[in-house]
Enzyme design. Structure first.
Site, PDB file in Angstrom:
ATOM      1  N   GLN A 442       0.818  -1.221   0.000  1.00 24.64           N
ATOM      2  CA  GLN A 442       0.000   0.000   0.000  1.00 24.64           C
ATOM      3  C   GLN A 442       0.847   1.264   0.000  1.00 24.64           C
ATOM      4  O   GLN A 442       0.320   2.362  -0.159  1.00 24.64           O
ATOM      5  CB  GLN A 442      -0.956  -0.003   1.197  1.00 24.64           C
ATOM      6  CG  GLN A 442      -0.254   0.114   2.542  1.00 24.64           C
ATOM      7  CD  GLN A 442      -1.212  -0.029   3.715  1.00 24.64           C
ATOM      8  OE1 GLN A 442      -1.594  -1.145   4.052  1.00 24.64           O
ATOM      9  NE2 GLN A 442      -1.598   1.083   4.327  1.00 24.64           N
ATOM     10  N   CYS A 448      -5.234   0.576   3.735  1.00 25.42           N
ATOM     11  CA  CYS A 448      -5.223  -0.860   4.027  1.00 25.42           C
ATOM     12  C   CYS A 448      -6.600  -1.468   3.787  1.00 25.42           C
ATOM     13  O   CYS A 448      -6.724  -2.606   3.376  1.00 25.42           O
ATOM     14  CB  CYS A 448      -4.799  -1.067   5.467  1.00 25.42           C
ATOM     15  SG  CYS A 448      -5.865  -0.209   6.631  1.00 25.42           S
ATOM     16  N   HIS A 603      -5.982  -0.865  11.584  1.00 21.45           N
ATOM     17  CA  HIS A 603      -5.399  -1.436  10.379  1.00 21.45           C
ATOM     18  C   HIS A 603      -6.309  -2.552   9.883  1.00 21.45           C
ATOM     19  O   HIS A 603      -7.046  -3.167  10.661  1.00 21.45           O
ATOM     20  CB  HIS A 603      -4.000  -1.973  10.717  1.00 21.45           C
ATOM     21  CG  HIS A 603      -3.222  -2.423   9.526  1.00 21.45           C
ATOM     22  ND1 HIS A 603      -3.120  -1.691   8.367  1.00 21.45           N
ATOM     23  CD2 HIS A 603      -2.482  -3.559   9.298  1.00 21.45           C
ATOM     24  CE1 HIS A 603      -2.354  -2.331   7.500  1.00 21.45           C
ATOM     25  NE2 HIS A 603      -1.968  -3.471   8.041  1.00 21.45           N
ATOM     26  N   ASN A 623      -0.831  -9.286   4.755  1.00 18.04           N
ATOM     27  CA  ASN A 623      -0.757  -7.846   4.996  1.00 18.04           C
ATOM     28  C   ASN A 623      -0.492  -7.145   3.661  1.00 18.04           C
ATOM     29  O   ASN A 623      -0.274  -7.805   2.638  1.00 18.04           O
ATOM     30  CB  ASN A 623       0.359  -7.553   6.008  1.00 18.04           C
ATOM     31  CG  ASN A 623       0.179  -6.204   6.688  1.00 18.04           C
ATOM     32  OD1 ASN A 623      -0.675  -5.403   6.298  1.00 18.04           O
ATOM     33  ND2 ASN A 623       0.982  -5.944   7.707  1.00 18.04           N
TER      34      ASN A 623
END
Ligand code: AKG
Ligand code: FE2
Length: 761
Positions: A442, A448, A603, A623
């Site tokens: 990102q 996110c 997040h 992630n």
């Protein structure tokens, strides 16, 4: 003596035994032997007196021949104790000679012959004869007696010892200065160069006395000297060992001792120890008797002056050296972890390195804990302060914590009733089932939420349609603006809402083949060819056909229901909110992350599976921080942590998209589509490449299907709904919910509505 001589003597000179005559030759004028003192065993005057008694044939021989003859006689008549003494004296003289030889050679090797080095930087050698030691001790005693009687006040030997005396007060100043210049300095020039050994120019000489009624021991210290000579004079004592603990500069004098720096030394009377003054040391208690040592602190004024302007003493301070090596090592790690990142200025680079060092220290400290279930490591974020990292790389909307979800606003449904009949296996990894795209990054954009949402939609799209396609986060960031705020944060449910209404575009990517020498040589012409054969790329924003993935709805997993979450993950990848701002999270490298972290969500990530290791259950989490972070971009986070909200609040905001219907066909291009400058395909057809070389399509073909998927063989294509080319069986396939491949049973070439036989072009 005369009698003895007479008894044993013959004067014919024929015997091998040396003899003297009974009567001296009075008219013979005897030689003077004083200049041969060094070589003679006895007093030179003795030789002069004895010479007249020599056999006549020797009287006129050279002095050396006569001296040798007389020597043998004298040795024969001297009592055994004296002979022993003489022998020892000779030995001693030999030693002295070899000492002088070593000094005149002045090499490390020559010094090794006269001294030993039991530990690096500590030299020992025999220095004083017992007689000299005795005399010195007597002298010290006399001096002390005189002090007592006269009540004279004298200086303490140094700031730590109370008992003893400064030798200059004995009148030894000149002798010690000469001793330093002629003996200590030549040695130090070679063996203690780095600490000013070659420029020693003054000294402080003193004796110290230890015993139960004197100074008992001596604390850990460094000397006010560049080079220290310490000679033990007394022999009747127990204890008093010296302990050494490595050389340090002023700044590092109190730093840790490394195991290899530990060295203990027991004094031996007459033996000297020579060491650098900044070699940290102390003396253990003298437990009985009296120990008296002579010390000569040798100093260099030049070295001291120069030291004022220096900060790096790595040539002699072990801690400076260790720090320097550590700095070099860290610099290499810094360069590696930052992958050659360029900074705008040297100042910026220096600052970033400092931040990196702080992170490195934090990581090292964490990794030294024995009971941590996870390891930290360096990654692309190691040059950022934790504050910077939190501000740039998260991005779950702050409203996440208020649970303003879209439930009740329409499309979102709660999983309260669903999932109850799902039987979750003990472990699962959606990556193994091909339902997870590569780890994305990102960057420093707080989006996110869009990566978590696309990840979940990529998963369900693969499970439903059989094709794994990467979806465009950028589209969500740019276009999903009703509630979400692009890089300013968002929520996955809002993104699902957006996609339900609008669909989301597949990430279109094309890449030039990596440059090769051939490419380099013909770069210009290649670019020209590429542009001519790929006009669509030039005009991409205008001509690109939008390949869209849709979802039908989404489901919110009830808050803090870990069992439901597990069942959901057993069905498909699931979007979750977590607290990603724990300091350790920034540097997570491997193992099962167990916190500490808060449960305040900031997040968003994607659960793509779960498992257990050594009795600890974990989630497999994708992630969006690139592959340098974590386990190639993934993290294992504790599952069944006992905390209702889950590790870092993972049970609080979980949801997943639902999909049953196929993706919409790509709308036909308004007219014939152009494949290249020279080739175009008709309406309802798709450009497929027939022959590719180095990433360039050399020959375009038209597939007779609208928005078709071109097979890699360059000869077939499949419809968008049945996008899997099975060229070996001549089939177009698709995956259904249960992830098995199904095939439509038509025998004829397909109509564009169903899957079936592969379509040739
Ligand atoms: O007691 C000893 O032998 C050591 C003395 C000493 O280190 C000193 O006086 O600086
Ligand atoms: Fe000392």
């Amino acid at each position: 003596m005369d009698e003895n001589m007479g008894n044993g003597s013959r004067n014919d000179g024929s015997s091998e035994e040396s003899t003297l005559r009974l009567e001296p030759c009075l008219e013979h004028k005897a030689d003077n032997y004083e200049d041969l003192e060094e070589e003679l065993e006895f007093n030179p005057l003795l030789y002069s007196s004895l010479e007249r008694y020599l056999p006549a044939n020797l009287l006129n021989s050279s002095r050396l021949v006569k001296a040798q003859y007389m020597n043998e006689i004298l040795l024969g008549y001297s009592p055994p104790s004296e002979r022993n003494h003489t022998h020892k004296h000779r030995e001693y003289r030999q030693k002295i000679t070899s000492n002088y030889q070593a000094i005149s050679e002045s090499t490390k090797e020559s010094f090794k012959n006269i001294m030993s080095e039991p530990s690096p930087g500590v030299l020992t050698f025999e220095m004083l004869q017992p007689r000299f030691c005795e005399m010195m001790l007597e002298e010290v005693e006399n001096f002390e007696k005189w002090i007592r009687e006269t009540k004279f006040r004298i200086m303490r030997p140094n700031s730590m010892n109370k008992y003893g005396a400064v030798l200059d007060d004995f009148g030894l100043q000149t002798m010690l200065q000469k001793f330093m210049e002629d003996f200590i300095r030549p040695i130090s020039k070679v063996l203690f160069t780095e600490v000013g050994g070659s420029t020693l120019d003054s000294h402080h000489g003193f004796v110290v006395e230890y015993g139960t009624d004197r100074d008992v021991d001596l604390g850990f210290h460094v000397d006010d000297a560049e080079v220290t000579l310490n000679v033990c004079l007394g022999k009747q004592f127990d204890g008093g060992e010296l302990f050494f603990r490595g050389v340090r500069c002023e700044k590092h004098v109190n730093t840790k001792t490394q195991p290899e720096e530990i060295f203990d030394y027991s004094h031996v009377a007459g033996h000297a120890i020579l060491h650098c003054g900044r070699h940290r040391h102390g003396a253990r208690a003298t437990t009985s008797g009296r120990r008296t040592n002579l010390l000569l602190w040798c100093r260099s004024s030049i070295f001291r002056e120069m030291r004022k302007y220096q900060t790096d003493f790595s040539s002699w301070c072990a801690e400076c050296k260790r720090e320097k090596e550590e700095r070099i090592r860290k610099n290499v790690l810094f360069l590696k972890s930052q992958n050659g990142k360029k900074y705008s200025s040297e100042q910026e680079r220096v600052y970033r390195f400092k931040v990196f060092e702080e992170n490195y220290a934090y990581i090292t400290e964490h990794n030294s804990k024995e009971n941590s279930s996870y390891t930290l490591g360096l990654n692309a974020y190691s040059d950022l302060t934790h504050h910077e990292f939190r501000n740039s790389f998260l991005g779950l909307s702050s409203s996440a914590n208020d649970f303003i979800r879209l439930k009740g606003r329409g499309s979102g449904s709660s999983a309260t009733g669903v999932l109850s009949d799902v039987d979750a296996p003990s472990s699962l990894d959606w990556r193994e089932k091909g339902a997870v795209t590569n780890v994305k990054n990102q960057g420093s954009c707080g989006a996110c939420w869009s990566f978590s949402a696309t990840g979940a939609m990529e998963g369900i799209n693969k499970i439903t349609t059989g094709s794994l396609v990467s979806l465009s986060e950028q589209e969500l960031i740019d276009c999903d603006r009703s509630y979400n705020e692009g890089c300013g944060g968002g929520l996955m449910d809002y993104a699902f809402e957006f996609v339900i209404k609008n669909g989301v575009t597949m990430t279109q990517s094309w890449k030039l083949a990596p440059p090769t020498p051939l490419w380099k040589k013909t770069l210009a012409s290649s670019i020209l060819i590429w542009l001519m054969t790929h006009p669509n790329h030039l005009l991409a924003p205008i001509l690109l056909q939008r390949h869209v993935v849709t979802i039908d709805g989404y489901t919110d997993i009830p808050q803090n229901d870990e069992d439901k979450l597990l069942k959901a993950v057993a069905t498909q990848p699931v979007s979750v909110g977590i607290c990603g701002s724990a300091r350790a999270f920034q540097s997570y490298s491997k193992g099962i992350f167990t916190g500490p972290c808060s449960t305040e969500l900031d997040h968003a990530v994607l659960i793509v599976g779960y498992g257990s290791k050594n009795g600890v259950d974990y989630w497999i989490i994708k992630n969006s921080w690139g592959t340098s972070w974590g386990i190639n971009g993934y993290i294992h986070m504790q599952r069944n942590s006992g905390n209702q909200e889950g590790i870092c609040g993972i049970n609080k905001l979980a949801s997943y998209p639902t999909k049953t219907s196929p993706n919409p066909p790509t709308p036909p291009a308004p007219g014939p589509s152009k494949c290249s400058m020279f080739t175009s395909c008709g309406q309802g057809e798709t450009c497929c490449c027939g022959l590719k070389f180095l990433g360039i399509c050399l020959s375009w073909k038209c597939c007779g299907l609208d928005s078709a998927v071109c097979c890699k063989d360059g000869r077939h294509c499949c419809p968008q709904d049945y996008p899997i080319c099975d060229t070996s069986r001549n089939l177009c396939l698709k995956r259904m919910n249960n992830a098995t491949i199904v095939q439509q049973p038509q025998k004829e070439a397909f109509t564009g509505k169903f899957g079936g036989l592969i379509y040739p072009f």
